[in-house]
Scaffold this motif. Structure first.
Motif, PDB file in Angstrom:
ATOM      1  N   GLU A   1       0.880  -1.149  -0.021  1.00  0.00           N
ATOM      2  CA  GLU A   1      -0.110  -0.129  -0.134  1.00  0.00           C
ATOM      3  C   GLU A   1       0.909   1.328   0.012  1.00  0.00           C
ATOM      4  O   GLU A   1       0.616   2.164  -0.787  1.00  0.00           O
ATOM      5  CB  GLU A   1      -1.011  -0.034   1.350  1.00  0.00           C
ATOM      6  CG  GLU A   1      -2.071  -0.998   1.123  1.00  0.00           C
ATOM      7  CD  GLU A   1      -1.535  -2.320   1.432  1.00  0.00           C
ATOM      8  OE1 GLU A   1      -2.292  -3.381   1.603  1.00  0.00           O
ATOM      9  OE2 GLU A   1      -0.360  -2.530   2.325  1.00  0.00           O
TER      10      GLU A   1
ATOM     11  N   GLN B   1       2.689   1.678  -3.493  1.00  0.00           N
ATOM     12  CA  GLN B   1       1.782   1.882  -4.565  1.00  0.00           C
ATOM     13  C   GLN B   1       1.040   3.530  -4.291  1.00  0.00           C
ATOM     14  O   GLN B   1       0.957   4.319  -5.353  1.00  0.00           O
ATOM     15  CB  GLN B   1       0.586   1.077  -4.328  1.00  0.00           C
ATOM     16  CG  GLN B   1       0.735  -0.345  -4.806  1.00  0.00           C
ATOM     17  CD  GLN B   1      -0.370  -1.023  -4.619  1.00  0.00           C
ATOM     18  OE1 GLN B   1      -1.110  -0.979  -3.932  1.00  0.00           O
ATOM     19  NE2 GLN B   1      -0.304  -2.661  -5.103  1.00  0.00           N
ATOM     20  N   THR B   2       0.844   4.050  -2.951  1.00  0.00           N
ATOM     21  CA  THR B   2       0.523   5.307  -2.930  1.00  0.00           C
ATOM     22  C   THR B   2       1.725   6.342  -3.147  1.00  0.00           C
ATOM     23  O   THR B   2       1.281   7.270  -3.967  1.00  0.00           O
ATOM     24  CB  THR B   2       0.208   5.538  -1.349  1.00  0.00           C
ATOM     25  OG1 THR B   2      -1.136   4.686  -0.933  1.00  0.00           O
ATOM     26  CG2 THR B   2      -0.561   6.891  -1.039  1.00  0.00           C
TER      27      THR B   2
ATOM     28  N   ALA C   1       1.912   6.591  -6.748  1.00  0.00           N
ATOM     29  CA  ALA C   1       0.792   7.252  -7.641  1.00  0.00           C
ATOM     30  C   ALA C   1       1.074   8.845  -7.282  1.00  0.00           C
ATOM     31  O   ALA C   1       0.626   9.644  -8.199  1.00  0.00           O
ATOM     32  CB  ALA C   1      -0.427   7.087  -7.148  1.00  0.00           C
ATOM     33  N   TYR C   2       1.372   9.034  -6.023  1.00  0.00           N
ATOM     34  CA  TYR C   2       1.493  10.542  -5.480  1.00  0.00           C
ATOM     35  C   TYR C   2       2.725  11.345  -6.581  1.00  0.00           C
ATOM     36  O   TYR C   2       2.225  12.394  -6.842  1.00  0.00           O
ATOM     37  CB  TYR C   2       2.076  10.443  -4.092  1.00  0.00           C
ATOM     38  CG  TYR C   2       2.261  11.739  -3.504  1.00  0.00           C
ATOM     39  CD1 TYR C   2       3.887  12.071  -3.394  1.00  0.00           C
ATOM     40  CD2 TYR C   2       1.207  12.769  -3.066  1.00  0.00           C
ATOM     41  CE1 TYR C   2       3.880  13.123  -2.640  1.00  0.00           C
ATOM     42  CE2 TYR C   2       1.708  13.975  -2.521  1.00  0.00           C
ATOM     43  CZ  TYR C   2       3.025  14.158  -2.277  1.00  0.00           C
ATOM     44  OH  TYR C   2       3.335  15.518  -1.825  1.00  0.00           O
TER      45      TYR C   2
ATOM     46  N   THR D   1      -4.143  12.378  -6.441  1.00  0.00           N
ATOM     47  CA  THR D   1      -3.725  10.764  -6.062  1.00  0.00           C
ATOM     48  C   THR D   1      -4.924   9.972  -5.553  1.00  0.00           C
ATOM     49  O   THR D   1      -5.193   9.077  -5.995  1.00  0.00           O
ATOM     50  CB  THR D   1      -2.617  10.860  -5.045  1.00  0.00           C
ATOM     51  OG1 THR D   1      -1.519  11.607  -5.541  1.00  0.00           O
ATOM     52  CG2 THR D   1      -2.187   9.416  -4.589  1.00  0.00           C
TER      53      THR D   1
ATOM     54  N   LEU E   1      -6.675   6.572  -6.913  1.00  0.00           N
ATOM     55  CA  LEU E   1      -6.545   5.094  -6.157  1.00  0.00           C
ATOM     56  C   LEU E   1      -7.925   4.874  -5.322  1.00  0.00           C
ATOM     57  O   LEU E   1      -7.769   4.032  -4.665  1.00  0.00           O
ATOM     58  CB  LEU E   1      -5.402   5.343  -4.974  1.00  0.00           C
ATOM     59  CG  LEU E   1      -4.086   5.677  -5.572  1.00  0.00           C
ATOM     60  CD1 LEU E   1      -2.938   5.575  -4.273  1.00  0.00           C
ATOM     61  CD2 LEU E   1      -3.662   4.262  -6.273  1.00  0.00           C
ATOM     62  N   SER E   2      -8.725   5.907  -5.605  1.00  0.00           N
ATOM     63  CA  SER E   2     -10.143   5.755  -4.837  1.00  0.00           C
ATOM     64  C   SER E   2      -9.998   5.794  -3.429  1.00  0.00           C
ATOM     65  O   SER E   2     -10.599   4.985  -2.585  1.00  0.00           O
ATOM     66  CB  SER E   2     -10.882   4.497  -5.592  1.00  0.00           C
ATOM     67  OG  SER E   2     -11.037   4.504  -6.970  1.00  0.00           O
ATOM     68  N   LEU E   3      -9.157   6.775  -2.874  1.00  0.00           N
ATOM     69  CA  LEU E   3      -8.998   6.709  -1.427  1.00  0.00           C
ATOM     70  C   LEU E   3      -9.452   8.025  -0.895  1.00  0.00           C
ATOM     71  O   LEU E   3      -9.698   8.917  -1.610  1.00  0.00           O
ATOM     72  CB  LEU E   3      -7.436   6.514  -1.143  1.00  0.00           C
ATOM     73  CG  LEU E   3      -6.929   5.253  -1.553  1.00  0.00           C
ATOM     74  CD1 LEU E   3      -5.513   5.285  -1.080  1.00  0.00           C
ATOM     75  CD2 LEU E   3      -7.590   4.253  -0.613  1.00  0.00           C
TER      76      LEU E   3
ATOM     77  N   VAL F   1      -4.448   9.458   1.939  1.00  0.00           N
ATOM     78  CA  VAL F   1      -3.270   9.680   1.130  1.00  0.00           C
ATOM     79  C   VAL F   1      -2.256  10.411   1.880  1.00  0.00           C
ATOM     80  O   VAL F   1      -0.948  10.036   1.846  1.00  0.00           O
ATOM     81  CB  VAL F   1      -3.634  10.149  -0.097  1.00  0.00           C
ATOM     82  CG1 VAL F   1      -2.466  11.096  -0.663  1.00  0.00           C
ATOM     83  CG2 VAL F   1      -4.570   9.363  -1.032  1.00  0.00           C
TER      84      VAL F   1
ATOM     85  N   LYS G   1       8.034  -0.472 -10.232  1.00  0.00           N
ATOM     86  CA  LYS G   1       7.007  -0.720 -11.006  1.00  0.00           C
ATOM     87  C   LYS G   1       7.104  -1.414 -12.045  1.00  0.00           C
ATOM     88  O   LYS G   1       6.398  -2.285 -12.517  1.00  0.00           O
ATOM     89  CB  LYS G   1       6.081   0.571 -11.110  1.00  0.00           C
ATOM     90  CG  LYS G   1       4.816   0.419 -11.527  1.00  0.00           C
ATOM     91  CD  LYS G   1       4.045   1.784 -11.654  1.00  0.00           C
ATOM     92  CE  LYS G   1       2.830   1.881 -12.309  1.00  0.00           C
ATOM     93  NZ  LYS G   1       2.127   3.216 -12.657  1.00  0.00           N
TER      94      LYS G   1
END
Length: 507
Positions: A445, A448-449, A452-453, A463, A467-469, A474, A506
Motif C-alpha cells: 500500500e 503504491q500510494t 501514484a503521488y 492521487t 486510487l479511490s482513497l 493519502v 513498478k
C-alpha cells in the motif's frame, strides 16, 4: 704546519670531517678554535708555544694515573687548546675531570696521522680538500644506481654527509641523514649556489638544472661544518648535480611508461564490467593488483585543467601514510586508486580509512585544484569494478560541492546515488530496491500510494481520485512513507530520485 693567523679551524668542523682519524671528544670544552696543529710522538717534542693550537700525539698515554694527569697539565701549560691521542677514550674519570678543570679539550683519535692530514686540508690545503670530495663523488658513479634514491645513498655514503633533494615546500628525498626543517628554512632558493646555517648545522646547495622539475636544489649538509668544508661541499654539489638531474629524468621517463601501462590495464579491467578474463587477471597479479579480498575505491579529478602525472606522483607519496595495501594510476583527466584488505574492516576501521583518504585529499589540494570521490567497500573482482565506478560517480558530484571541501564518499549521497546509477551504471534497480526497502517491508500500500503521488506531481487530490482513497488516507500514507525513508520529498532532487526508483520497481 706554519701558523695561519685568523684562518681558524673549529673543533666542530674537525669532528664533522669524514676522514678525521676516528676523532671523538672525551672531556673538556665542547668547542675550540685552532690556528695550527703540532703533531709529535711524545709531549716533550710538541711546540713550545701552543696558543690556539691542537696537540696530536701518536703514542698512547702513560699507564699511571698521576703520569696522565701530569701530561695534561704540561700540555695545557704550553698553551694548547686541545690534546688528541690514541687511548684517550679509556682514561679514568679523574683524568677527565682534570681536563674539564683545565679547560683542555681532550680527544680520542684512532689514527693520528689521518687526523693530521685532515687538519692540513682544513687549514692550508682547501683545494686538496675539494679535490678529495670530488673524487668521492666520482667514486659514487662507479656503480650503477637503481633509481634516484639509490644514487643519493651512494653520494651520502662516499661523502660522509647527508645529501638531500629539496624544493621550497620541503625535502623531496634524502639519504645519509635527516635534513632539519630549520636548516631547510634557511636555504635560499634564488641563487645558483647557497650556503645556509643554523646554530647547529649547515648546508651547501646548488640549483638542479632539470627540464622536468623546476625549483629543486641538491643540498649536502651536516653538523658543525666549517667554512673550508662548506666551500668544498658547494663545489662538490655542483659536480654531482648533473648526474642527479639526469637520474631524475631517467626515473621520470620510466615512471611515465609504468603509469601508462598501469592505466591501460585498469581501463581493460573496467571495460570487462565484471566478466572474467584470465589474461587481464594475470596482468593484474603481475603488478600486485589482487582482485581477491575487499576493496575501497577512490577517484580524484581536476576542478580545472591539471596534468595527471604530477598528480599521481603526489597521491602515491601521500598513500604511503595509509596502513593498507594501496594502488593508484592515472585514468582520463585524473587518477583512480583503491585500498585492498584481506579481511573486511569493521565500521570503525572503515571510517578511519575514509578519513585517511579525506586527509590525503586535503594534502593534495595544497598543490592541485581537485575533487575526490570515494566508493563503498566491495569484495572480489566485481566489487573492485563497482567501488571504482562509485568513486567516479562521487567525484563528479564532489566537483560542485564546496561545502564538503570537494570530498564526497558515495555512502553519503543517499537518494542522489540513484540518479547516478540511472545515468552511469547498470545497478539502478538493486539501488532502488535498497532505497525503498522500508516501504516494501510494510506491504504494497505505501509503495503504491507513493508511486501514484509522485506520478500525479505530488497532488493529494489527484492521487486520492486515482486510487479511490480519501484524501486524509493519502496524506497519512505519504507522511508515513517519508518517515520510513528518512527523506524530504519537498527537495526536488530527492523527489526525482524517489520517483525514478518507484518507476523502476513498478516496471
Amino acid at each position: 704546519m706554519s701558523p695561519r693567523p685568523g684562518a681558524g679551524l673549529q673543533l666542530s668542523a674537525l669532528l664533522a670531517h669524514a676522514a678525521n682519524g676516528g676523532l671523538r671528544p672525551v672531556a673538556g670544552p665542547a668547542e675550540a678554535v685552532f690556528d695550527d696543529v703540532s703533531v709529535e710522538a711524545g709531549e716533550p717534542d710538541l711546540a713550545a708555544d701552543g696558543t690556539r693550537m691542537l696537540a696530536v700525539l701518536t703514542t698512547a698515554p702513560p699507564v699511571e694515573s698521576w703520569q696522565r694527569d701530569a701530561l695534561l697539565r704540561r700540555v695545557r701549560d704550553r698553551g694548547f687548546a686541545a690534546l688528541a691521542l690514541p687511548g684517550a677514550a679509556e682514561l679514568d674519570a679523574g683524568t677527565r675531570r682534570l681536563a674539564d678543570r683545565l679547560g683542555l679539550a681532550l680527544l680520542h683519535v684512532a689514527r693520528p696521522i689521518e687526523l693530521a692530514r685532515a687538519c692540513w686540508m682544513l687549514l692550508e690545503a682547501r683545494d686538496a680538500l675539494t679535490l678529495g670530495q670530488v673524487r668521492k663523488v666520482a667514486g659514487s658513479f662507479e656503480y650503477s644506481a637503481a633509481d634516484l634514491g639509490d644514487l643519493l645513498a651512494h653520494l651520502a655514503a662516499n661523502l660522509g654527509y647527508g645529501v638531500a633533494l629539496v624544493d621550497a615546500a620541503g625535502t623531496v628525498q634524502e639519504a645519509g641523514d635527516h635534513l632539519d626543517p630549520d636548516l631547510h628554512a634557511a636555504i635560499d632558493f634564488g641563487p645558483w649556489i647557497d650556503i645556509a646555517r643554523t646554530e647547529r648545522s649547515a648546508a651547501a646547495s646548488v640549483r638542479v638544472d632539470s627540464p622536468t622539475r623546476a625549483g629543486l636544489r641538491l643540498a649536502i649538509f651536516g653538523d658543525g661544518l666549517g667554512e673550508a668544508q662548506l666551500h668544498s661541499l658547494a663545489v662538490t654539489a655542483e659536480i654531482a648535480m648533473p648526474a642527479v638531474a639526469a637520474r631524475i629524468l631517467i626515473d621520470e621517463v620510466a615512471a611515465v611508461n609504468d603509469v601508462a601501462v598501469s592505466s591501460a590495464l585498469l581501463r581493460d579491467f573496467m571495460d570487462l564490467r565484471g566478466t572474467p578474463d584470465t589474461e587481464v587477471e594475470r596482468r593484474m597479479l603481475e603488478r600486485g593488483w589482487r582482485t581477491a579480498g575487499y576493496h575501497l575505491g577512490f577517484r580524484i579529478v581536476g576542478r580545472s585543467r591539471i596534468d595527471p602525472f604530477p598528480l599521481v606522483r603526489t597521491v602515491a607519496g601521500e598513500l604511503g601514510s595509509i596502513d593498507a595495501e594501496t594502488h593508484v594510476t592515472t585514468a582520463g583527466r585524473g587518477v583512480t586508486g583503491w585500498l585492498t584488505f584481506p579481511v573486511p574492516p569493521d565500521a570503525r576501521q572503515l571510517a578511519g580509512y575514509v578519513e585517511a583518504l579525506r586527509e590525503l585529499h586535503l594534502q593534495t589540494r595544497r598543490s592541485f585544484n581537485i575533487a575526490t570521490g570515494v566508493g563503498s567497500l566491495r569484495s572480489g573482482a566485481d566489487g573492485l569494478g563497482r567501488t571504482l565506478a562509485e568513486a567516479a560517480d562521487a567525484a563528479r558530484l564532489a566537483g560542485s560541492r564546496s561545502r564538503t571541501t570537494w570530498f564526497l564518499p558515495i555512502e553519503g549521497l543517499g537518494a542522489e546515488q540513484l540518479l547516478l546509477s540511472w545515468t552511469e551504471s547498470d545497478t539502478f534497480v538493486p539501488a532502488a530496491s535498497a532505497l525503498l526497502a522500508p516501504l516494501m517491508a510494510r506491504g504494497p500500500e505505501l509503495l503504491q500510494t507513493l508511486t501514484a503521488y509522485l506520478d500525479h506531481e505530488s497532488a493529494i487530490a489527484a492521487t486520492a481520485d486515482a486510487l479511490s482513497l480519501h484524501r486524509n488516507t493519502v496524506s497519512t500514507r505519504i507522511q508515513r512513507a517519508q518517515e520510513l525513508l528518512g527523506l524530504d520529498l519537498d527537495d526536488p532532487d530527492t523527489r526525482l530520485a524517489v520517483h525514478l526508483a518507484c518507476r523502476a520497481l513498478k516496471a
